[in-house]
Write an enzyme that holds these catalytic residues in place. Structure first.
Site, PDB file in Angstrom:
ATOM      1  N   HIS A 168       6.568 -15.938  -7.130  1.00  5.80           N
ATOM      2  CA  HIS A 168       6.407 -16.471  -5.521  1.00  5.80           C
ATOM      3  C   HIS A 168       7.425 -18.037  -5.716  1.00  5.80           C
ATOM      4  CE1 HIS A 168       4.515 -20.182  -7.194  1.00  5.80           C
ATOM      5  NE2 HIS A 168       4.800 -20.882  -6.846  1.00  5.80           N
TER       6      HIS A 168
HETATM    7  C1  UD1 Z   1       5.112 -24.504  -2.255  1.00  2.61           C
HETATM    8  C2  UD1 Z   1       5.889 -25.039  -3.441  1.00  2.61           C
HETATM    9  C3  UD1 Z   1       6.152 -24.360  -4.739  1.00  2.61           C
HETATM   10  C4  UD1 Z   1       4.904 -24.199  -5.395  1.00  2.61           C
HETATM   11  C5  UD1 Z   1       3.892 -23.466  -4.249  1.00  2.61           C
HETATM   12  C6  UD1 Z   1       2.877 -22.885  -4.203  1.00  2.61           C
HETATM   13  C7  UD1 Z   1       7.819 -26.832  -2.559  1.00  2.61           C
HETATM   14  C8  UD1 Z   1       8.499 -26.933  -2.364  1.00  2.61           C
HETATM   15  N1  UD1 Z   1       7.222 -25.304  -3.008  1.00  2.61           N
HETATM   16  O1  UD1 Z   1       6.060 -23.083  -2.436  1.00  2.61           O
HETATM   17  O2  UD1 Z   1       6.686 -25.888  -5.869  1.00  2.61           O
HETATM   18  O3  UD1 Z   1       4.838 -23.264  -6.190  1.00  2.61           O
HETATM   19  O4  UD1 Z   1       3.668 -23.855  -2.818  1.00  2.61           O
HETATM   20  O5  UD1 Z   1       1.726 -22.299  -4.098  1.00  2.61           O
HETATM   21  O6  UD1 Z   1       6.716 -27.542  -1.743  1.00  2.61           O
HETATM   22  N2  UD1 Z   1       3.397 -19.602   3.868  1.00  2.61           N
HETATM   23  C9  UD1 Z   1       2.235 -19.059   4.012  1.00  2.61           C
HETATM   24  N3  UD1 Z   1       0.955 -19.311   4.343  1.00  2.61           N
HETATM   25  C10 UD1 Z   1       0.762 -21.189   4.206  1.00  2.61           C
HETATM   26  C11 UD1 Z   1       2.210 -21.395   3.739  1.00  2.61           C
HETATM   27  C12 UD1 Z   1       3.142 -20.899   3.323  1.00  2.61           C
HETATM   28  O7  UD1 Z   1       2.208 -17.966   4.888  1.00  2.61           O
HETATM   29  O8  UD1 Z   1      -0.383 -21.452   3.866  1.00  2.61           O
HETATM   30  C13 UD1 Z   1       4.354 -18.376   3.904  1.00  2.61           C
HETATM   31  C14 UD1 Z   1       5.288 -18.782   4.702  1.00  2.61           C
HETATM   32  O9  UD1 Z   1       6.036 -17.601   5.204  1.00  2.61           O
HETATM   33  C15 UD1 Z   1       6.193 -20.031   4.430  1.00  2.61           C
HETATM   34  C16 UD1 Z   1       6.374 -19.912   2.470  1.00  2.61           C
HETATM   35  O10 UD1 Z   1       4.675 -19.168   2.510  1.00  2.61           O
HETATM   36  O11 UD1 Z   1       7.462 -20.361   4.868  1.00  2.61           O
HETATM   37  C17 UD1 Z   1       6.995 -20.886   1.581  1.00  2.61           C
HETATM   38  O12 UD1 Z   1       5.747 -21.921   2.256  1.00  2.61           O
HETATM   39  P1  UD1 Z   1       5.810 -23.118   1.211  1.00  2.61           P
HETATM   40  O13 UD1 Z   1       5.554 -24.507   1.652  1.00  2.61           O
HETATM   41  O14 UD1 Z   1       7.156 -23.832   2.323  1.00  2.61           O
HETATM   42  O15 UD1 Z   1       6.616 -22.955  -0.084  1.00  2.61           O
HETATM   43  P2  UD1 Z   1       5.508 -22.460  -1.249  1.00  2.61           P
HETATM   44  O16 UD1 Z   1       6.981 -20.892  -1.560  1.00  2.61           O
HETATM   45  O17 UD1 Z   1       4.181 -21.490  -0.585  1.00  2.61           O
HETATM   46  N1  UDP Z   2      -3.978 -19.007  -8.167  1.00  3.96           N
HETATM   47  C1  UDP Z   2      -4.954 -18.608  -7.795  1.00  3.96           C
HETATM   48  N2  UDP Z   2      -4.863 -17.143  -6.773  1.00  3.96           N
HETATM   49  C2  UDP Z   2      -3.211 -16.543  -7.510  1.00  3.96           C
HETATM   50  C3  UDP Z   2      -3.028 -16.955  -8.021  1.00  3.96           C
HETATM   51  C4  UDP Z   2      -3.030 -18.048  -8.684  1.00  3.96           C
HETATM   52  O1  UDP Z   2      -5.643 -18.820  -7.737  1.00  3.96           O
HETATM   53  O2  UDP Z   2      -3.303 -15.209  -6.957  1.00  3.96           O
HETATM   54  C5  UDP Z   2      -4.062 -20.029  -8.807  1.00  3.96           C
HETATM   55  C6  UDP Z   2      -4.486 -20.821 -10.816  1.00  3.96           C
HETATM   56  O3  UDP Z   2      -5.091 -19.830 -10.771  1.00  3.96           O
HETATM   57  C7  UDP Z   2      -3.257 -21.230 -10.859  1.00  3.96           C
HETATM   58  C8  UDP Z   2      -2.065 -21.708  -9.599  1.00  3.96           C
HETATM   59  O4  UDP Z   2      -2.948 -21.230  -8.098  1.00  3.96           O
HETATM   60  O5  UDP Z   2      -4.521 -22.477 -10.821  1.00  3.96           O
HETATM   61  C9  UDP Z   2      -1.074 -21.903  -9.429  1.00  3.96           C
HETATM   62  O6  UDP Z   2      -0.386 -22.194  -8.667  1.00  3.96           O
HETATM   63  P1  UDP Z   2       0.700 -21.327  -7.718  1.00  3.96           P
HETATM   64  O7  UDP Z   2       1.331 -20.394  -9.360  1.00  3.96           O
HETATM   65  O8  UDP Z   2       0.573 -20.678  -6.427  1.00  3.96           O
HETATM   66  O9  UDP Z   2       1.917 -22.857  -8.203  1.00  3.96           O
HETATM   67  P2  UDP Z   2       2.341 -23.401  -8.885  1.00  3.96           P
HETATM   68  O10 UDP Z   2       1.981 -23.496 -10.088  1.00  3.96           O
HETATM   69  O11 UDP Z   2       3.563 -22.226  -9.520  1.00  3.96           O
HETATM   70  O12 UDP Z   2       3.258 -24.512  -8.059  1.00  3.96           O
END
Ligand code: UD1
Ligand code: UDP
Length: 368
Positions: free
Chosen positions: A205
């Site tokens: 992701h």
């Molecule tokens: C964010 C964090 C990342 C973390 C991840 C955990 C930052 C810069 N990035 O990334 O470090 O690993 O969360 O999962 O803070 N979207 C949805 N639904 C939601 C949220 C997001 O559809 O509830 C989609 C939207 O298209 C959005 C995109 O995901 O534009 C990115 O969301 P964003 O919160 O900017 O960053 P993540 O990729 O989720």
């Molecule tokens: N996780 C989850 N369901 C999923 C994928 C991840 O519950 O389908 C949980 C996982 O167990 C871990 C956390 O989400 O605790 C990791 O989050 P993510 O990979 O979104 O973010 P990162 O750790 O890279 O910031």
């Protein structure tokens, strides 16, 4: 309020759940601010329900936007709540934009800032998360380093030692609490027609992978090639950001990879514990695979979790198919009897203790 906890994304909800639980058990007055960075059920409410967390006192509903627009909106909205609540301590966790916003807002007010999971460094400043970590660490009054390595990085950046406490990572608290329940309750293997030990789990992701069509396609090809050669199924619970990119770039996902929706915590833990191998670019998933004894292959060029590599639980392979296949083979040939480097599952107690609120004055420094 003694403590205000700021959170906004899936990993923060999961990793702060043990801290919220510790506040409940120790009768510490606390409130929760949800920034709304994650808002889709599958990244948000499903975890509040499953981990039996209270509904946040404030949901700021900020949502998705560019980095600065999102972070800026959060800072203003968090400040408003903090001015009203005047907590003694504000806790943030990890490296997302919600963490940056929480630490900036709190550091300008008359309250202390505690950064949970401090001192992680990939030394790759092109990652938004790396910038967030550095800012949050330098704004914090209390730095809760999960490992001695993380504490070392902080000392090397000149952060005074009295601010740093090695607590272990709260993800160990969460995994310890939920892994048996996951084994007992989760039906995820049956639901996806998977056999324990005979499949690989994939998550991808991270912006640097999925926002780049070449890198995203390349990592999918690499994982599919390994799966085809070893006759293993691959299941990929897809983060909404990656789902968007697959659609926008019209990426041709290889047949070997089965896409499914993002999983809840118990189902995901069950997949991680029973997979033969985990492929990921997630930070938290590298840690959990290591804690659960499942070999991990990291689809990135670096990691801020070097402890997983040091104990031989993780290989950093990038996104080239040949490297992915070679790394996966090597991982399967390695014994899985490493020791978990992230602590003993009592990190949340140590965190409350370090800010003078825990019952656990007797809990000694982390071991392991
Ligand atoms: C964010 C964090 C990342 C973390 C991840 C955990 C930052 C810069 N990035 O990334 O470090 O690993 O969360 O999962 O803070 N979207 C949805 N639904 C939601 C949220 C997001 O559809 O509830 C989609 C939207 O298209 C959005 C995109 O995901 O534009 C990115 O969301 P964003 O919160 O900017 O960053 P993540 O990729 O989720
Ligand atoms: N996780 C989850 N369901 C999923 C994928 C991840 O519950 O389908 C949980 C996982 O167990 C871990 C956390 O989400 O605790 C990791 O989050 P993510 O990979 O979104 O973010 P990162 O750790 O890279 O910031």
């Amino acid at each position: 309020t003694a403590v205000t906890i700021v959170l906004g994304t899936r990993p923060e909800i999961i990793k702060l759940a043990p801290v919220i639980d510790a506040c409940e058990r120790s009768d510490v007055g606390y409130s929760v601010i949800h920034t709304g960075q994650h808002y889709s059920d599958e990244l948000d409410t499903v975890f509040f329900d499953q981990l039996e967390l209270p509904t946040p006192d404030h949901n700021l509903g900020i949502g998705s936007d560019s980095h600065s627009a999102q972070t800026g909106a959060m800072i203003g909205a968090i400040e408003e709540v903090l001015l009203d609540e005047s907590p003694d301590v504000v806790l943030v966790q990890g490296d997302t934009n919600s963490v940056l916003a929480g630490s900036v807002a709190a550091s300008k007010l008359d309250c202390e800032v505690g950064h949970v999971e401090a001192g992680l460094r990939s030394f790759d400043r092109s990652m938004p998360e790396e910038i967030n970590r550095v800012f949050a660490d330098h704004a914090a009054d209390h730095l809760f380093a999960p490992t001695e390595q993380a504490a070392q990085y902080l000392r090397e950046e000149g952060i005074p030692v009295e601010r740093i406490t090695v607590t272990g990572n709260t993800i160990v608290d969460a995994v310890t609490r939920y892994r048996d329940l996951a084994a007992e309750k989760s039906q995820v293997l049956d639901a996806h027609d998977l056999t324990a030990g005979e499949f690989c789990l994939l998550t991808a992701h991270r912006a640097e992978n999925v926002d780049d069509a070449e890198r995203f396609s390349s990592l999918l090809r690499g994982v599919a090639e390994f799966a085809a050669r070893s006759e293993l199924d691959v299941i990929y619970p897809v983060h909404p950001r990656a789902r968007d990119r697959i659609d926008a770039f019209d990426i041709d996902v290889p047949d070997e990879i089965r896409l499914t929706e993002a999983q809840d915590f118990l189902d995901f833990l069950r997949l991680e514990s029973t997979a033969q191998l985990v492929f990921t670019d997630s930070g938290g998933v590298q840690e959990e695979a290591c804690i659960l004894g499942t070999p991990c292959v990291t689809l990135r060029d670096n990691t801020e979790r070097p402890e997983t590599v040091a104990v031989d639980a993780n290989r950093i392979v990038g996104v080239e198919p040949a490297e992915i296949v070679a790394g996966a083979r090597e991982a399967l040939d390695t014994s899985t009897d490493w020791e978990n480097p992230f602590g003993d599952g009592r990190s949340a107690e140590r965190i409350l203790d370090a800010v003078g609120l825990g019952p656990a004055a007797s809990v000694e420094g982390v071991t392991g």
